[in-house]
Design a protein around this motif. Structure first.
Motif, PDB file in Angstrom:
ATOM      1  N   ILE A 157      -1.631   4.483  -2.604  1.00  0.00           N
ATOM      2  CA  ILE A 157      -2.520   3.709  -1.739  1.00  0.00           C
ATOM      3  C   ILE A 157      -3.713   4.567  -1.318  1.00  0.00           C
ATOM      4  CG2 ILE A 157      -2.727   2.567   0.509  1.00  0.00           C
ATOM      5  CD1 ILE A 157       0.170   1.603   0.127  1.00  0.00           C
ATOM      6  N   SER A 178       5.039  -1.636  -1.515  1.00  0.00           N
ATOM      7  CA  SER A 178       3.701  -1.040  -1.501  1.00  0.00           C
ATOM      8  C   SER A 178       2.619  -2.107  -1.370  1.00  0.00           C
ATOM      9  CB  SER A 178       3.473  -0.221  -2.771  1.00  0.00           C
ATOM     10  OG  SER A 178       4.355   0.861  -2.832  1.00  0.00           O
ATOM     11  N   TYR A 180       0.057  -2.349   1.850  1.00  0.00           N
ATOM     12  CA  TYR A 180      -1.329  -1.998   1.556  1.00  0.00           C
ATOM     13  C   TYR A 180      -2.299  -2.509   2.633  1.00  0.00           C
ATOM     14  CZ  TYR A 180      -5.861  -1.593  -0.614  1.00  0.00           C
ATOM     15  OH  TYR A 180      -7.179  -1.309  -0.841  1.00  0.00           O
TER      16      TYR A 180
END
Length: 161
Positions: free
Chosen positions: A43, A144, A148
């Motif tokens: 990220i 993820s 984000y």
């Protein structure tokens, strides 16, 4: 004085990135789970490559990837390849977009994360004797993607992009 504070602000992303990579390596060996659940490293690489192309250089990503691989015992250079590929994809997708909004940015992140994860699976399947857990990979990608927007908002507040 302002230039000193600007340098601290600029290099704070580098320090945070290195500490997260080292921390992930330490926590992987002490957790019951064989890997981190959120790809904070990916990220950060995507975010700074998408919004600030010159923040993380290819050399920096390569060296941090090598350090991460040596700490984690992964095939040497795999993480470096993934970091560099993610950075190049983010920069390319940023150039291809005429209008940058959250939806376009999130789609670019999804594409980049999937390509990077597929690359890591291919490298691990050829160069690592350990069996790979695809369920953990799927959970990792989904979590993820969910986190984000949270990390993006935090980074936008900290770095004003």
């Amino acid at each position: 004085m302002s230039t000193f504070l600007e340098k601290i602000r600029f290099y704070s992303a580098h320090i945070i990135f290195v500490l997260i990579c080292i921390n992930d390596s330490i926590l992987i060996n002490t957790w019951i789970a064989p890997g981190p659940i959120i790809n904070i490293k990916y990220i950060l690489v995507f975010y700074f490559s998408f919004f600030d192309k010159g923040r993380f250089s290819i050399t920096f990503l390569f060296l941090v990837g090598l350090i991460f691989d040596s700490l984690q015992g992964m095939p040497f250079g795999m993480t470096s390849i993934c970091f560099i590929l993610l950075s190049i994809l983010a920069s390319y997708l940023k150039q291809r977009r005429t209008q940058t909004n959250f939806q376009n940015e999130f789609i670019a992140f999804v594409i980049s994360l999937l390509i990077t994860q597929i690359t890591s699976v291919i490298i691990l399947s050829y160069f690592s004797p350990a069996p790979f857990e695809y369920l953990l990979l799927a959970i990792n990608i989904i979590v993820s993607l969910v986190f984000y927007p949270v990390l993006r908002t935090l980074l936008k507040v900290l770095y004003n992009y």
